[in-house]
Structure formats: C-alpha cells, structure tokens
Design an enzyme around this catalytic site. Sequence first.
Site, PDB file in Angstrom:
ATOM      1  N   THR A 259       4.716   6.207   7.295  1.00  0.00           N
ATOM      2  CA  THR A 259       4.107   5.501   8.587  1.00  0.00           C
ATOM      3  C   THR A 259       4.843   5.881   9.734  1.00  0.00           C
ATOM      4  O   THR A 259       5.865   6.338   9.862  1.00  0.00           O
ATOM      5  CB  THR A 259       4.205   3.888   8.401  1.00  0.00           C
ATOM      6  OG1 THR A 259       4.014   3.443   9.604  1.00  0.00           O
ATOM      7  CG2 THR A 259       5.736   3.411   7.927  1.00  0.00           C
TER       8      THR A 259
ATOM      9  N   ARG B  12       2.934  -1.620  16.972  1.00  0.00           N
ATOM     10  CA  ARG B  12       2.737  -2.859  17.488  1.00  0.00           C
ATOM     11  C   ARG B  12       3.910  -3.861  17.009  1.00  0.00           C
ATOM     12  O   ARG B  12       3.989  -4.975  17.733  1.00  0.00           O
ATOM     13  CB  ARG B  12       1.308  -3.243  16.274  1.00  0.00           C
ATOM     14  CG  ARG B  12       0.882  -4.733  16.487  1.00  0.00           C
ATOM     15  CD  ARG B  12      -0.341  -4.939  15.467  1.00  0.00           C
ATOM     16  NE  ARG B  12       0.041  -4.824  14.151  1.00  0.00           N
ATOM     17  CZ  ARG B  12      -0.338  -3.791  13.182  1.00  0.00           C
ATOM     18  NH1 ARG B  12      -1.084  -2.846  13.770  1.00  0.00           N
ATOM     19  NH2 ARG B  12       0.034  -3.767  11.877  1.00  0.00           N
TER      20      ARG B  12
ATOM     21  N   ASP C 239       9.383   1.646  10.473  1.00  0.00           N
ATOM     22  CA  ASP C 239       9.690   0.469  10.596  1.00  0.00           C
ATOM     23  C   ASP C 239      10.036  -0.122   9.276  1.00  0.00           C
ATOM     24  O   ASP C 239       9.792  -1.219   8.706  1.00  0.00           O
ATOM     25  CB  ASP C 239       8.704  -0.591  11.284  1.00  0.00           C
ATOM     26  CG  ASP C 239       7.239  -0.487  10.572  1.00  0.00           C
ATOM     27  OD1 ASP C 239       7.066   0.421   9.787  1.00  0.00           O
ATOM     28  OD2 ASP C 239       6.198  -1.172  10.744  1.00  0.00           O
TER      29      ASP C 239
ATOM     30  N   GLY D  57      -2.551   3.337   7.308  1.00  0.00           N
ATOM     31  CA  GLY D  57      -2.786   4.199   8.263  1.00  0.00           C
ATOM     32  C   GLY D  57      -2.131   5.561   7.644  1.00  0.00           C
ATOM     33  O   GLY D  57      -1.238   5.660   7.220  1.00  0.00           O
TER      34      GLY D  57
ATOM     35  N   ASP E  49       5.519   4.565  12.143  1.00  0.00           N
ATOM     36  CA  ASP E  49       6.022   3.417  12.930  1.00  0.00           C
ATOM     37  C   ASP E  49       7.613   3.238  12.908  1.00  0.00           C
ATOM     38  O   ASP E  49       8.265   2.775  13.550  1.00  0.00           O
ATOM     39  CB  ASP E  49       5.723   2.074  12.827  1.00  0.00           C
ATOM     40  CG  ASP E  49       4.210   2.007  13.470  1.00  0.00           C
ATOM     41  OD1 ASP E  49       3.860   2.525  14.535  1.00  0.00           O
ATOM     42  OD2 ASP E  49       3.297   1.034  12.935  1.00  0.00           O
TER      43      ASP E  49
ATOM     44  N   ARG F 187      -8.799   0.959   3.838  1.00  0.00           N
ATOM     45  CA  ARG F 187      -8.332  -0.538   3.603  1.00  0.00           C
ATOM     46  C   ARG F 187      -9.022  -1.053   2.330  1.00  0.00           C
ATOM     47  O   ARG F 187     -10.221  -0.602   2.116  1.00  0.00           O
ATOM     48  CB  ARG F 187      -8.671  -1.415   4.943  1.00  0.00           C
ATOM     49  CG  ARG F 187      -8.218  -0.677   6.064  1.00  0.00           C
ATOM     50  CD  ARG F 187      -6.587  -0.857   6.335  1.00  0.00           C
ATOM     51  NE  ARG F 187      -6.068  -0.229   7.259  1.00  0.00           N
ATOM     52  CZ  ARG F 187      -4.855  -0.063   7.743  1.00  0.00           C
ATOM     53  NH1 ARG F 187      -3.803  -0.567   6.816  1.00  0.00           N
ATOM     54  NH2 ARG F 187      -4.403   0.472   8.963  1.00  0.00           N
TER      55      ARG F 187
ATOM     56  N   ASP G 264       4.362  -0.955   4.775  1.00  0.00           N
ATOM     57  CA  ASP G 264       4.793  -2.183   4.006  1.00  0.00           C
ATOM     58  C   ASP G 264       3.526  -2.850   3.522  1.00  0.00           C
ATOM     59  O   ASP G 264       3.486  -3.345   2.632  1.00  0.00           O
ATOM     60  CB  ASP G 264       5.247  -3.282   4.938  1.00  0.00           C
ATOM     61  CG  ASP G 264       4.668  -3.398   6.333  1.00  0.00           C
ATOM     62  OD1 ASP G 264       3.426  -2.925   6.454  1.00  0.00           O
ATOM     63  OD2 ASP G 264       4.928  -4.032   7.061  1.00  0.00           O
TER      64      ASP G 264
END
Length: 324
Positions: A126, A172, A130, A11, A128, A72, A103
């Site tokens: 990213t 997510r 995370d 992303g 996120d 992707r 990741d």
Amino acid sequence: MKRIAVYTSGGDAPGMNACIRAVVRTSIFKGLEIYGISYGYDGMINGNIKKMQSHSVSNIIQRGGTILKSARSEQFMTKEGRKKAYDQLRANGIEGLVAIGGDGTFTGAKVFFEEFGIPVIGCPGTIDNDIYGTDYTIGFDTAVNTALEAIDKIRDTAAAHDRIFFVEVMGRDSGYIAVECGIGGGAEFVMVPETETDIKKVVKSLKNLRKTKSSSIIVVAEGGEEGNADQIMEKVKNKIQDEDKEFKVTTLGHIQRGGNPTARDRVLASRCGMAAVEGLIDGKSNCMAGVVSGEVLYTPFDDCINKTKPLTGDHLKLIEILSI
C-alpha cells in the site's frame, strides 16, 4: 506444504509485481508449486487460478501495477462467498496463501484463516505506509518520489507567478506521504489527518512569510479534518482577503499509484515476498512479513489491522523549522 498461491488485493501499489516475482521464484527454488490468483478475492471465488513458472514473472520487476490484477469483492465479505473461495482452493490443491495488500486485504485473510484454516501470510502492499509491523510499505517510496517530482514542478510556476499552491496528495487516514513530500519538497505547511489543522495559524504564518517569500507550497493529505485542498484553500483565501495574491489547487490523485517502482520498493517487495514463502514453509500463518530496522519480522494480522503507526513528532517539527 507442496502447493501455494499468491494474489494481490485492494489498491495497487508500485512494487507489487516485484513481490509477486519474489514469491514465485522463491517457491520454485524451495520446491513448491506456485499458482497465481487473478483479481484478488473475487478471482479466488471465481476460480481464476493458474500455475506459474519462473518465466511467468520475467521482465515485471520494473513495472507498476500488478500482473495478477486487483479487485474489490463484495462476495468475499459474506460467509457464502468465502466458502466458495475455499472450495476453489481445495479443488486446486492450494495449501497456503500469500496475500499482497493493505489492512483490508489482511482483514479478509484473517477471517478466512479463522474460518477455514488455510495458512496465510501477508506482504504490506500500500502506498499509504500505514501498516503496523513494517517500517515501510511496498509502494510508499515510489509514491513519495512521484508526488515530490510534481511538487518540484509546481514550485517553479508558483515562484514565477507569486502564487500560493495547495497540493493534495493521497492519504485518507495517514499523513506519511504528505509529511515526506513536505520535507523533501520544502513545503511551508503540511496538513495531515493525524493532527488538527489551525486555519487561523496558517493564515497568520502565510502573512508573515510574505515578508520574505513571494510564493508558498502547502501539502494537504486528502483525509484532513478541514476538508480537501479545495475546501482548505477557500477557507484560507477568505481569511487573507488579498485580491493581488493568487491561490491555486493541484490534486495529484492516482498518479501516485503508478509508475516504475524505486529501487527501495523493489528490494523491500522482494524481501517480503521471499519471507512470506519461507514463513509458510516454517509453519507460520495469520501474520504479515515486514521489515523493521532492517530485519524481517512476522507480525500477527490482529496487530497489523488494529495497531496504528503514528507519525513521528520530529518530522512535523522539521517542517515547521525549515519553512521559515
């Protein structure tokens, strides 16, 4: 090492272009040839590789998205696909890689290094936030500010009509965006994947808040165990059973991935990009360049992929205290 390449994968995140710029210009400053791989691992397999100059990254630091594009790659998940990618790198004389992504990107880079020995250093791109091994990821700050601007506007209409709004943000598997938006936007509740959501408690609190507040904002991370914002809204609405109260849902979606990166994201991206090139020159590999407590650190991909970065209890406590 004389020739390296940079690519973005997974992303997109605001600040990726700033990171590409730093990789390109640091490489040139250090006397390396630098190549850009378009469309991530797919582009690596298909040979979408071209040399970059300093002017190749002019006027991009302020732009969202990624000039190298992202995609992707089903092929790269196979040994045959990775062998094709390796052959393309060898044909172009590429001796090292800088991978900008999350990741999933790092998992691919780790396997690629283990199979073919091409040195790879990652940069955490990213929204996120995370990724273990860095306090913040590239794009997170911009995503939070984008969502926060929307929440501020939603609060205006919520207050004007005495409504309860459920605002769904990205995340997510991680509630970092939701938590920071909740604190910064004055939300009454925040629902994140890391903690269980007690619908009965939410309903009880909303009923109590009605004594002092006519409207409420509930921020929902998309990956919560109770479902998305629409599903949670229905559960709460059914339990409150108040025909006079309006319930609304706003899903912010991919708007959080776009836009001009904040200064914080541009600086972080630039630091990580420079550190990745310097790490390759110093012989480092199979790791990520991140920033922890203001210092650049190199964290093995294994840790970035397998270790979690939990939310702090102070953040969740702060939301509860400030919502009364």
